[in-house]
Design a protein around this motif. Structure first.
Motif, short mmCIF file in Angstrom:
data_model
loop_
_atom_site.label_atom_id
_atom_site.label_comp_id
_atom_site.label_asym_id
_atom_site.label_seq_id
_atom_site.Cartn_x
_atom_site.Cartn_y
_atom_site.Cartn_z
N GLN A 101 -24.89 40.89 -92.79
CA GLN A 101 -25.99 40.36 -91.98
C GLN A 101 -25.53 39.14 -91.20
OE1 GLN A 101 -29.05 41.87 -91.82
NE2 GLN A 101 -28.20 43.45 -93.18
N VAL A 102 -25.99 39.04 -89.97
CA VAL A 102 -25.72 37.87 -89.14
C VAL A 102 -27.06 37.37 -88.61
CG1 VAL A 102 -24.53 36.96 -87.12
CG2 VAL A 102 -23.47 38.80 -88.47
N PHE A 103 -27.34 36.10 -88.82
CA PHE A 103 -28.60 35.54 -88.32
C PHE A 103 -28.43 34.04 -88.09
CE2 PHE A 103 -28.77 35.67 -92.95
CZ PHE A 103 -29.13 34.36 -93.29
N ALA A 104 -29.36 33.48 -87.34
CA ALA A 104 -29.32 32.04 -87.04
C ALA A 104 -30.73 31.50 -86.96
CB ALA A 104 -28.58 31.78 -85.73
N PRO A 105 -30.94 30.30 -87.46
CA PRO A 105 -32.26 29.67 -87.32
C PRO A 105 -32.44 29.20 -85.88
CG PRO A 105 -30.75 28.12 -88.32
CD PRO A 105 -29.98 29.41 -88.15
N ALA A 106 -33.66 29.25 -85.41
CA ALA A 106 -33.95 28.79 -84.04
C ALA A 106 -34.92 27.61 -84.10
CB ALA A 106 -34.56 29.93 -83.22
N ARG A 107 -34.63 26.59 -83.29
CA ARG A 107 -35.56 25.47 -83.22
C ARG A 107 -36.83 25.92 -82.51
NH1 ARG A 107 -33.89 20.62 -84.77
NH2 ARG A 107 -31.67 20.19 -84.96
N LYS A 108 -37.96 25.42 -83.01
CA LYS A 108 -39.25 25.74 -82.41
C LYS A 108 -39.76 24.55 -81.61
CE LYS A 108 -42.02 26.67 -85.51
NZ LYS A 108 -42.94 26.93 -86.59
N ALA A 109 -40.43 24.86 -80.52
CA ALA A 109 -41.00 23.79 -79.71
C ALA A 109 -42.23 23.18 -80.36
CB ALA A 109 -41.35 24.32 -78.33
N SER A 110 -42.96 24.01 -81.13
CA SER A 110 -44.17 23.51 -81.81
C SER A 110 -43.96 23.57 -83.31
CB SER A 110 -45.38 24.36 -81.43
OG SER A 110 -45.17 25.71 -81.82
N TRP A 149 -38.31 24.89 -87.24
CA TRP A 149 -37.36 26.00 -87.32
C TRP A 149 -38.08 27.34 -87.45
CZ3 TRP A 149 -32.36 25.02 -86.38
CH2 TRP A 149 -31.92 23.69 -86.54
N HIS A 150 -37.36 28.39 -87.09
CA HIS A 150 -37.92 29.73 -87.23
C HIS A 150 -36.83 30.71 -87.71
CE1 HIS A 150 -40.15 33.38 -86.45
NE2 HIS A 150 -39.11 33.83 -85.76
N LEU A 151 -37.18 31.48 -88.71
CA LEU A 151 -36.37 32.61 -89.18
C LEU A 151 -37.34 33.73 -89.54
CD1 LEU A 151 -33.72 31.15 -91.68
CD2 LEU A 151 -33.21 32.50 -89.65
N ASP A 152 -36.96 34.96 -89.28
CA ASP A 152 -37.82 36.08 -89.63
C ASP A 152 -37.54 36.55 -91.06
OD1 ASP A 152 -39.39 36.50 -87.35
OD2 ASP A 152 -37.70 37.43 -86.31
N ILE A 153 -38.60 36.67 -91.86
CA ILE A 153 -38.53 37.32 -93.17
C ILE A 153 -39.68 38.31 -93.24
CG2 ILE A 153 -38.69 37.06 -95.67
CD1 ILE A 153 -37.48 34.33 -95.46
N ASN A 154 -39.37 39.57 -93.36
CA ASN A 154 -40.40 40.60 -93.47
C ASN A 154 -40.76 40.77 -94.94
OD1 ASN A 154 -42.00 42.86 -93.50
ND2 ASN A 154 -40.73 44.03 -92.08
N THR A 155 -41.92 40.24 -95.35
CA THR A 155 -42.29 40.30 -96.77
C THR A 155 -42.78 41.68 -97.18
OG1 THR A 155 -44.53 39.56 -96.27
CG2 THR A 155 -42.91 37.85 -96.78
N LYS A 156 -43.00 42.57 -96.21
CA LYS A 156 -43.47 43.91 -96.56
C LYS A 156 -42.32 44.85 -96.90
CE LYS A 156 -47.62 43.48 -93.72
NZ LYS A 156 -48.36 43.95 -92.52
N GLU A 157 -41.13 44.49 -96.46
CA GLU A 157 -39.95 45.32 -96.76
C GLU A 157 -38.79 44.37 -97.09
OE1 GLU A 157 -36.92 48.50 -94.61
OE2 GLU A 157 -38.75 47.88 -93.59
N LEU A 158 -38.77 43.91 -98.33
CA LEU A 158 -37.80 42.90 -98.70
C LEU A 158 -36.38 43.45 -98.67
CD1 LEU A 158 -39.44 40.86 -101.57
CD2 LEU A 158 -38.99 40.18 -99.22
N ARG A 159 -35.50 42.69 -98.07
CA ARG A 159 -34.09 43.03 -98.01
C ARG A 159 -33.31 41.92 -98.70
NH1 ARG A 159 -32.58 46.35 -93.76
NH2 ARG A 159 -30.78 45.01 -93.33
N TRP A 160 -32.07 42.19 -99.07
CA TRP A 160 -31.33 41.22 -99.87
C TRP A 160 -31.15 39.90 -99.13
CZ3 TRP A 160 -26.54 38.89 -99.07
CH2 TRP A 160 -25.77 39.37 -98.00
N GLU A 161 -30.97 39.98 -97.81
CA GLU A 161 -30.74 38.75 -97.06
C GLU A 161 -32.01 37.89 -96.95
OE1 GLU A 161 -31.85 41.74 -93.87
OE2 GLU A 161 -30.69 41.74 -95.74
#
Length: 552
Positions: free
Chosen positions: A115-124, A139-151
């Motif tokens: 997996q490759v991901f990066a946090p993004a700064r949020k304006a609000s 900060w913003h990162l996506d986590i889908n709680t309906k389909e949990l993945r190891w990452e």
């Protein structure tokens, strides 16, 4: 206090291994992980973060009634090798792995993809934690709680570090950013077995990001174990798990050769409880998976409601004051009955006496004239009437926030279990402390007697879980019975129940024969050998809590 100590950062592997226990060859795993990291990323790791799983030795389904429990860290753990990734100044930031704070996460288990991901700064700024997205301040990162993945668990750990250490405003040209990092994960805690692999993963991830970003370097001003527990609890909520703190506290604060007495009232506290010499536990997976979401209405959620309503009805019968909208717990009933004040918490000996009293007081919940094999539960209408609340207010206080499904509600049986189990926890704790204090110290017969007493309490706990709390299942009942026939001093389910694992106290010199006998008598294990067998049944000594190894 154990929670106020700093996170251990080792630079000597001999010191580190001496605290982990002796049932696993830790050196081979750690060396293999470091070598594999170097093969994949072209350099050796800067750190390895470790967080163990946990086994609850005694104290089932009493934490949400605010009574103390006695888990221990196990030797099986999650390891994360990590290191900063050098990014040339000319690298295009548009590529994810070149972005500030970017993560390349790999797993030694081949079923988990890179997996490759990066946090993004949020304006609000928003502190909202939603179903589909997770927001952390700035900060913003996506986590889908309906389909949990190891990452998702790796990301969850990252959030706490971002939230606590990188809060600078996006509009600030001097805002600091986390550094890019490479991670390689491996784990020996069986997933979905009730041994808290998810909590261990979040704790290890949190530690990895802290270490790589230099937040553990200053031991005089670094995160304490208690602070790491709180951070990890918040982090795990990011993947949709609302935890009371037992799992994280056991994984972080535990000492080698000790259980951990965790109390929740009036606040969460954890103190080590040294176990008698020769305390070896065998965890055995029933291979029954309990889907909490599917069975919650008739299982876990129903038990929570039954214990809460039972507490109100009991308080009313004993003349203990309860607010109309208050959800009083069974622990609070004892405290108020004994005149406990907020500033003067009951000491353990007074609480134990109170629990002994409650074993009799709880009988007021038992329906009159009903034999042991009769219906000891009450209907919804009867329960509402016993509560003393109007129906609309009862439903608002006890049913508006949770779905339950039952024809009869077992207020008596659930309260009887909780009070008896809470007393067993204190008796288990006191037995261990008596040995540690030297009453039979150094005396083999005294230590053996202590182990027999612990085993007896574990067996009583299993009976109570099966008959009063009804959170066992046929496979767990069978497995604990087979364990005793195979020589276990005591055996009980561990975790929420309805599936998952058992834990058995077994004499040190009988471990191998015990495992072989369970393999031969528990039908789902027949034919298993080697690694396949060790995945479902294994011995462990209580291990030390989370730590970090720093490569020099």
């Amino acid at each position: 206090m154990a929670a106020e100590r700093p996170i251990p950062v080792y630079t000597n592997l001999a010191d580190l291994y001496s605290n982990l226990g002796a049932s696993l060859n830790h050196a081979v795993r750690w060396n293999n992980l470091a070598e594999e990291f170097q093969k994949r990323f072209g350099r050796k790791p800067a750190y390895i973060a470790r967080a163990p799983g946990r086994v609850n030795l005694i104290g089932e389904h009493i934490d949400y009634a605010l009574f103390g429990v006695l888990p221990a860290a196990i030797e099986r753990d999650i390891l994360i090798a990590c290191g900063p990734r050098p990014v040339p100044a000319s690298s295009p930031i548009s590529e994810a792995h070149h972005s500030p704070g970017s993560v390349i996460a790999e797993n030694l288990h081949t079923k988990y993809a890179r997996q490759v991901f990066a946090p993004a700064r949020k304006a609000s700024v928003s502190d909202e934690v939603g179903e589909d997205k997770v927001h952390v301040e700035g900060w913003h990162l996506d986590i889908n709680t309906k389909e949990l993945r190891w990452e998702s668990y790796v990301k969850a750990g990252y959030y706490g570090v971002l939230d606590h250490y990188f809060k600078s405003d996006v509009s600030n040209a001097n805002a600091t950013s986390p550094i890019p990092v490479d991670l390689l994960v491996t784990g020996s805690v069986p997933a979905g077995s009730g041994l808290s692999s998810s909590a261990a993963m979040v704790v290890a991830s949190t530690l990895a990001f802290l270490a790589v970003n230099g937040k553990l370097d200053d031991q005089s001003n670094s995160l304490t174990k208690g602070e790491l527990v709180k951070m990890s609890m918040e982090n795990e909520k990011r993947v949709g798990v609302n935890s009371g703190g037992m799992d994280q506290a056991a994984s972080v604060i535990s000492d080698a050769s000790s259980a951990l007495f965790i109390s929740f009232f009036p606040t969460l506290k954890a103190t080590p409880v040294p176990l008698p010499a020769g305390s070896v536990f065998v965890c055995a997976n029933s291979l029954v998976v309990a889907d909490k979401a599917v069975g919650a209405k008739r299982g876990y959620n129903l038990r929570v409601v039954e214990t809460l309503v039972g507490a109100r009805v009991l308080a009313r019968a004993l003349g203990v004051p309860v607010g109309e909208k208050e959800r009083i717990t069974l622990r609070e009933v004892v405290g108020r009955l004994l005149g406990e004040e907020k500033e003067h918490e009951l000491d353990v000996s007074d609480l134990q006496k109170g629990l002994e009293r409650m074993a009799k007081e709880v009988e007021v919940l038992r329906p009159k004239g009903v034999p042991d094999d009769g219906e000891l539960g009450v209907t919804m209408e009867e329960m509402i009437e016993m509560s003393g609340l109007p129906e609309d207010k009862f439903r608002d206080v006890y049913l508006s926030w949770v779905e339950v499904e039952a024809t009869h509600f077992q207020l008596y049986k659930r309260a009887k279990h909780v009070y008896a189990e809470a007393l067993r926890v204190l008796q288990f704790r006191q037995t261990c402390l008596d040995v540690s204090a030297g009453s039979p110290a150094g005396n083999d017969s005294g230590s053996n007697a202590a182990l027999e007493r612990l085993g007896q309490l574990m067996n009583e706990s299993q009976t109570s879980c099966a008959e009063l709390f009804e959170c066992s299942c046929p496979e767990l009942n069978n497995l604990t019975q087979l364990a005793r026939k195979a020589g276990a001093i005591g055996s009980r389910l561990t975790g929420a129940g309805w599936g998952g694992c058992t834990v058995s106290l077994v004499a040190e010199d009988k471990i191998q024969s015990f495992i072989e006998q369970i393999r031969d008598t528990y039908a789902p294990y027949k034919g298993l050998e080697g690694e396949a067998l060790s995945e479902v049944i294994f011995a462990t000594r209580p291990s030390s809590g989370a730590c970090v190894y720093k490569f020099e």
